[in-house]
Design a protein around this motif. Structure first.
Motif, PDB file in Angstrom:
ATOM      1  N   GLU A   4      83.752 102.653  83.073  1.00  0.00           N
ATOM      2  CA  GLU A   4      83.322 103.990  82.629  1.00  0.00           C
ATOM      3  C   GLU A   4      84.521 104.935  82.705  1.00  0.00           C
ATOM      4  OE1 GLU A   4      80.147 107.527  83.805  1.00  0.00           O
ATOM      5  OE2 GLU A   4      79.914 105.517  84.693  1.00  0.00           O
ATOM      6  N   LEU A   5      84.804 105.591  81.602  1.00  0.00           N
ATOM      7  CA  LEU A   5      85.938 106.513  81.529  1.00  0.00           C
ATOM      8  C   LEU A   5      85.410 107.949  81.491  1.00  0.00           C
ATOM      9  CD1 LEU A   5      87.994 104.683  78.737  1.00  0.00           C
ATOM     10  CD2 LEU A   5      88.150 104.343  81.214  1.00  0.00           C
ATOM     11  N   VAL A   6      85.890 108.759  82.425  1.00  0.00           N
ATOM     12  CA  VAL A   6      85.513 110.179  82.445  1.00  0.00           C
ATOM     13  C   VAL A   6      86.673 110.942  81.817  1.00  0.00           C
ATOM     14  CG1 VAL A   6      84.823 112.140  83.855  1.00  0.00           C
ATOM     15  CG2 VAL A   6      84.200 109.806  84.552  1.00  0.00           C
ATOM     16  N   VAL A   7      86.458 111.455  80.617  1.00  0.00           N
ATOM     17  CA  VAL A   7      87.538 112.083  79.850  1.00  0.00           C
ATOM     18  C   VAL A   7      87.053 113.385  79.239  1.00  0.00           C
ATOM     19  CG1 VAL A   7      88.716 109.911  79.315  1.00  0.00           C
ATOM     20  CG2 VAL A   7      86.872 110.728  77.821  1.00  0.00           C
ATOM     21  N   GLY A   8      88.013 114.128  78.658  1.00  0.00           N
ATOM     22  CA  GLY A   8      87.670 115.345  77.935  1.00  0.00           C
ATOM     23  C   GLY A   8      87.170 115.009  76.543  1.00  0.00           C
ATOM     24  N   TYR A  55      85.384 122.864  72.464  1.00  0.00           N
ATOM     25  CA  TYR A  55      85.494 121.441  72.806  1.00  0.00           C
ATOM     26  C   TYR A  55      86.543 121.183  73.877  1.00  0.00           C
ATOM     27  CZ  TYR A  55      82.882 121.010  68.463  1.00  0.00           C
ATOM     28  OH  TYR A  55      81.929 121.134  67.485  1.00  0.00           O
ATOM     29  N   SER A  56      87.507 122.102  73.996  1.00  0.00           N
ATOM     30  CA  SER A  56      88.584 121.885  74.977  1.00  0.00           C
ATOM     31  C   SER A  56      88.065 121.880  76.406  1.00  0.00           C
ATOM     32  CB  SER A  56      89.665 122.956  74.825  1.00  0.00           C
ATOM     33  OG  SER A  56      89.111 124.247  75.029  1.00  0.00           O
ATOM     34  N   LEU A  57      86.877 122.474  76.629  1.00  0.00           N
ATOM     35  CA  LEU A  57      86.308 122.524  77.983  1.00  0.00           C
ATOM     36  C   LEU A  57      85.283 121.415  78.227  1.00  0.00           C
ATOM     37  CD1 LEU A  57      85.742 126.371  78.423  1.00  0.00           C
ATOM     38  CD2 LEU A  57      87.606 124.977  79.330  1.00  0.00           C
ATOM     39  N   GLY A  58      84.981 120.639  77.169  1.00  0.00           N
ATOM     40  CA  GLY A  58      83.950 119.615  77.317  1.00  0.00           C
ATOM     41  C   GLY A  58      84.451 118.369  78.035  1.00  0.00           C
ATOM     42  N   SER A  59      83.523 117.588  78.526  1.00  0.00           N
ATOM     43  CA  SER A  59      83.871 116.310  79.163  1.00  0.00           C
ATOM     44  C   SER A  59      82.860 115.255  78.729  1.00  0.00           C
ATOM     45  CB  SER A  59      83.883 116.439  80.687  1.00  0.00           C
ATOM     46  OG  SER A  59      82.578 116.705  81.166  1.00  0.00           O
ATOM     47  N   CYS A  60      83.329 114.008  78.708  1.00  0.00           N
ATOM     48  CA  CYS A  60      82.472 112.904  78.275  1.00  0.00           C
ATOM     49  C   CYS A  60      82.614 111.719  79.217  1.00  0.00           C
ATOM     50  CB  CYS A  60      82.868 112.432  76.867  1.00  0.00           C
ATOM     51  SG  CYS A  60      82.638 113.665  75.582  1.00  0.00           S
ATOM     52  N   ASN A  61      81.535 111.005  79.383  1.00  0.00           N
ATOM     53  CA  ASN A  61      81.564 109.724  80.082  1.00  0.00           C
ATOM     54  C   ASN A  61      81.342 108.639  79.024  1.00  0.00           C
ATOM     55  OD1 ASN A  61      81.322 111.639  82.124  1.00  0.00           O
ATOM     56  ND2 ASN A  61      80.265 110.217  83.482  1.00  0.00           N
ATOM     57  N   LEU A  72      96.532 109.280  77.569  1.00  0.00           N
ATOM     58  CA  LEU A  72      95.908 107.972  77.345  1.00  0.00           C
ATOM     59  C   LEU A  72      96.901 106.824  77.255  1.00  0.00           C
ATOM     60  CD1 LEU A  72      93.262 109.069  74.687  1.00  0.00           C
ATOM     61  CD2 LEU A  72      92.848 108.582  77.114  1.00  0.00           C
ATOM     62  N   SER A  73      98.202 107.160  77.012  1.00  0.00           N
ATOM     63  CA  SER A  73      99.169 106.072  76.799  1.00  0.00           C
ATOM     64  C   SER A  73     100.393 106.117  77.709  1.00  0.00           C
ATOM     65  CB  SER A  73      99.646 106.080  75.342  1.00  0.00           C
ATOM     66  OG  SER A  73     100.349 107.281  75.058  1.00  0.00           O
ATOM     67  N   ILE A 133      90.312 110.333  83.779  1.00  0.00           N
ATOM     68  CA  ILE A 133      91.628 110.436  83.138  1.00  0.00           C
ATOM     69  C   ILE A 133      91.868 111.912  82.783  1.00  0.00           C
ATOM     70  CG2 ILE A 133      93.099 109.639  81.251  1.00  0.00           C
ATOM     71  CD1 ILE A 133      91.231 107.215  80.996  1.00  0.00           C
ATOM     72  N   PRO A 134      92.627 112.612  83.603  1.00  0.00           N
ATOM     73  CA  PRO A 134      92.840 114.047  83.326  1.00  0.00           C
ATOM     74  C   PRO A 134      93.884 114.264  82.237  1.00  0.00           C
ATOM     75  CG  PRO A 134      94.044 113.410  85.290  1.00  0.00           C
ATOM     76  CD  PRO A 134      93.317 112.177  84.822  1.00  0.00           C
ATOM     77  N   LEU A 135      93.773 115.414  81.583  1.00  0.00           N
ATOM     78  CA  LEU A 135      94.814 115.828  80.640  1.00  0.00           C
ATOM     79  C   LEU A 135      95.992 116.387  81.425  1.00  0.00           C
ATOM     80  CD1 LEU A 135      92.728 117.639  77.894  1.00  0.00           C
ATOM     81  CD2 LEU A 135      94.251 115.691  77.510  1.00  0.00           C
ATOM     82  N   PRO A 136      97.207 116.301  80.899  1.00  0.00           N
ATOM     83  CA  PRO A 136      98.350 116.921  81.588  1.00  0.00           C
ATOM     84  C   PRO A 136      98.086 118.415  81.763  1.00  0.00           C
ATOM     85  CG  PRO A 136      99.104 115.526  79.797  1.00  0.00           C
ATOM     86  CD  PRO A 136      97.619 115.618  79.669  1.00  0.00           C
ATOM     87  N   PRO A 137      98.417 118.959  82.916  1.00  0.00           N
ATOM     88  CA  PRO A 137      98.129 120.389  83.152  1.00  0.00           C
ATOM     89  C   PRO A 137      98.932 121.288  82.212  1.00  0.00           C
ATOM     90  CG  PRO A 137      99.516 119.503  84.896  1.00  0.00           C
ATOM     91  CD  PRO A 137      99.093 118.337  84.063  1.00  0.00           C
ATOM     92  N   VAL A 138      98.321 122.395  81.850  1.00  0.00           N
ATOM     93  CA  VAL A 138      98.982 123.384  80.988  1.00  0.00           C
ATOM     94  C   VAL A 138      99.259 124.621  81.828  1.00  0.00           C
ATOM     95  CG1 VAL A 138      98.724 124.847  78.951  1.00  0.00           C
ATOM     96  CG2 VAL A 138      97.777 122.538  78.961  1.00  0.00           C
TER      97      VAL A 138
END
Length: 747
Positions: A578-582, A561-567, A621-622, A659-664
């Motif tokens: 429309e939010l493009v998120v993981g 799921y960590s590689l998935g993306s959702c609209n 997100l916040s 909305i990207p996740l913070p880079p790891v």
């Protein structure tokens, strides 16, 4: 047959002496009519008759002795006195004249006495008439005069070296005497002239070199002065300072008057004195030596230096060492400059430029000689295996490739420039020890390009894999090639899934679902979690599982799921965005469909996410650019005591936002994975070696293990030792009871 009148020795020799005297007068240039055929026949017939008379009137031996005495008398009475009264060049001219006359005399007398050669000499195995004549000159004239002639010739050669005009034809004729006097052997030329000439040449150039090395720069020492305003003498001296010019002039001497066999010996003497003796001093000159020429890009001077020293035994090795050190210094300076973040971003491009520059030197200046290819390779191996601003060269090369190959990368190049850059990166990879580290970083970045549709061009992706395969072998790229193939199969699989949904409308989950099925062994390992999906997503997963079971029943699907993306659509007041998120972010947001306000602990329990993952999700997100959720307290970090609520007043001018996740920082994980793989590789190598050798000493086992693994990485001795101990505990090998340095394989 009529009885012939017997010719007594005195009578016959008196007649022959008159013919010999006439020949001498002709040779001395005195008035004398030339021999006619009748004169010749009379002289020949007299010898014939005196040799064919019956004993005791067969005078063959006496005539043979008198033949030799005729030469001895002439040399002592005429030739030697004329040579003794002359000196230097005049003596040389006289010597040439006397040698020429002597050969004519030998030729004529040999004809008169020819019958002796045919029968008497042949039967008794005596020296031929020609040999007797030449031997007389050698024993009487050459032995006395050759030393003086040698000194005179060498003096003239030295004069020519100092710009004097000399009679080269004269020297050629004199030196021909040294060759001809050996009658087919070069001993006299080599011992009586060549050895002395070579010693004098060495002394001459030793004097010149000791002066020039102090006066001139390195290029001046080698370069020809181009000024046309110099006097003839001054111009020549400047020309001679050009070592190349000196060698050319010495070669010219060989072609004009020295024997061809002297060429190599002469050039070696000149090269030794001008180049070898002062090589280190010349190459190390502070402002003009080899380092300075490299630093100032003096291509012509470097080419000349190569041409000169390539002819000297081991002459190129010191230049190769300087070349290697110079490249190492420049590369190390580049590594140090890369501590600056701005420089580190262009580090690989700078290294490529450096490699292009010095490869041009190798091909253009150094004629692609192996010494300089080796120097280039060893120098790049030194600095490319150092840490670069906290990273490794392997990681930077992988990142550089990623920037070239992904959409919107920092390297915007034409197709030809991309191919050229990829070719050069692969060449640089040959110098990197940790090729397995590059492979892992490259796979990580390749996976992102493929999975998130970031790859700019499939052809370029395949092209670099082909280049890597040629450079590092099929095993190196097998997983990467599997990844590319997986994506092709995944697209086909998705088409089949869509077709399945079309044929089974009741199975349609009501959402657009795209699933990429990957082969676990090809792709980097990804973190999996038992994420509690929203019911809508659970339905999607179940539908795909049903479809996949119709295709195969022997494969197990593991969802990453960590590689998935959702609209997903967010309703903010009257506006829908429309939010493009993981997948993680989507699951968290959908919790707020049923609750306006949730605590951190409530979100954690409902999602079943690890803290580190949940913190990243809530942070994005916040606390980031788009505050879809409101956090209390309103700080810039997320803690376990926070409470979050849906921000219904959120707005943005765009109708679709990502909305990207913070880079790891994946570096640590990659390094850990590589270390783990290395342990397996070392284990496999040790077992393979011991299985084939059965019994092996510790040092030899270490050596063979390093040799097997060095194509992919440079194993640490301590790591190998640790793996040996581990294999002993696991009963793969054992120590010999009498010799602890000896190991045995256990079947």
């Amino acid at each position: 047959m009529n009885d012939r009148k017997v010719i007594e020795l005195e009578e016959g020799w008196e007649f022959m002496e008159r013919g010999i005297t006439k020949l001498k007068r002709i040779l001395e240039g005195l008035p004398e009519p030339p021999f006619n055929s009748e004169d010749y026949m009379m002289l020949y017939t007299t010898i014939y008759n005196m040799c064919t008379q019956k004993p005791p009137h067969d005078y063959s031996q006496q005539l043979y002795d008198n033949y030799k005495q005729a030469f001895v008398d002439y040399i002592n009475s005429t030739v030697l006195p004329s040579l003794r009264e002359k000196h230097d060049e005049f003596m040389l001219r006289e010597l040439v004249k006397r040698w020429s006359n002597h050969k004519v005399m030998v030729r004529w007398l040999s004809r008169f006495f020819h019958y002796l050669d045919r029968y008497f000499i042949a039967r008794r195995s005596l020296p031929s008439l020609n040999e007797v004549g030449l031997t007389c000159f050698r024993d009487l004239v050459y032995q006395e005069i050759s030393g003086k002639a040698k000194d005179a010739v060498i003096a003239l050669i030295d004069e020519e070296r100092e710009v004097a005009q000399i009679d080269r034809a004269l020297l050629k004729n004199v030196l021909d005497i040294y060759v001809e006097i050996g009658m087919g052997q070069m001993d006299y030329y080599e011992k009586d002239f060549e050895a002395h000439m070579l010693d004098d040449t060495a002394a001459y150039y030793s004097r010149k070199a000791s002066s020039w090395i102090l006066e001139d720069s390195c290029p001046e020492y080698m370069l020809k002065a181009n000024s046309q305003k110099l006097s003839l003498r001054s111009e020549y001296m400047m020309n001679c300072r050009n070592s190349e010019e000196c060698l050319k002039k010495e070669k010219d001497r060989v072609s004009h008057y020295l024997h061809s066999s002297s060429e190599q010996k002469l050039l070696e003497k000149v090269q030794n004195e001008l180049l070898l003796v002062y090589e280190n001093q010349l190459l190390e000159k502070e402002n003009s030596g080899c380092r300075a020429l490299l630093k100032d890009d003096k291509v012509e001077d470097l080419s000349r230096m190569y041409r000169l020293y390539s002819k000297v035994t081991k002459g190129l090795e010191p230049i190769g060492s300087i070349f290697k050190q110079h490249i190492t210094d420049e590369g190390t300076a580049l590594v140090q400059q890369a501590e600056d973040a701005a420089i580190s971003k262009v580090f690989v491009r700078k290294v490529i430029e450096l490699h292009d520059k010095f490869m041009a030197y190798v091909t253009d200046c150094f004629n692609s000689h192996t010494i300089f290819h080796k120097a280039l390779k060893e120098a790049f191996e030194v600095f490319l295996n150092k840490g670069v601003a906290g990273s490794s060269s392997a990681e930077l090369l992988a990142t550089f490739c990623d920037n070239i190959l992904k959409k919107g990368g920092s390297e915007r190049l034409s197709d030809e420039a991309i191919e050229d850059s990829l070719e050069k990166v692969v060449k640089l990879l040959a110098y990197v020890s940790d090729k397995d580290l590059f492979a892992e970083f490259y796979r990580k970045k390749l996976s992102r390009r493929l999975l998130f549709d970031k790859s700019a061009n499939d052809d370029h992706e395949r092209s670099i894999l082909t280049k890597l395969k040629q450079q590092c072998g099929g095993q190196f790229t097998s997983k990467m090639e599997g990844m590319v193939t997986d994506l092709t199969l995944a697209r086909e699989n998705q088409s089949n899934f869509e077709e399945y949904l079309g044929l089974n409308p009741d199975a349609n989950p009501g959402l657009d679902l795209t699933v990429t099925v990957l082969t676990t062994g090809f792709w980097p390992s990804y973190k999996t979690s038992d994420l509690n999906l929203p019911s809508e997503m659970v339905r999607c997963v179940e539908v795909f599982k049903q479809f996949y079971q119709t295709k195969t029943k022997h494969r197990k699907l593991t969802w990453v799921y960590s590689l998935g993306s959702c609209n997903i659509n967010g309703k903010f007041g009257s506006k829908t965005i429309e939010l493009v998120v993981g997948t993680y972010q989507a699951a968290a947001l959908m919790l707020f469909n049923t609750s306006d306000r949730l605590s951190y602990s409530e979100i954690a329990s409902q999602l079943n996410l690890a803290d580190e993952d949940l913190v990243r999700v809530l942070q994005s997100l916040s606390c980031a650019k788009y505050k879809i959720l409101l956090k209390e307290p309103s700080t810039r970090t997320v803690s376990s005591t926070d409470t979050l609520s849906f921000n219904s007043s959120f707005t943005d001018r765009m109708r679709r936002i990502r909305i990207p996740l913070p880079p790891v920082d994946e570096r640590k994980k990659v390094v850990e994975d590589v270390d783990k793989d290395r342990r397996y590789a070392i284990d496999a190598s040790i077992v393979r070696i011991m299985k084939s050798r059965k019994v092996l000493g510790y040092q030899q086992l270490i050596t063979e293990c390093v040799e097997q693994l060095s194509r992919m990485f440079k194993p640490d001795f301590k790591a190998i030792k640790k793996r040996i101990e581990d294999l002993i505990t696991r009963d793969y090998i054992e120590r010999d009871k009498e010799n602890p340095q000896l190991f045995r394989y256990l079947a």
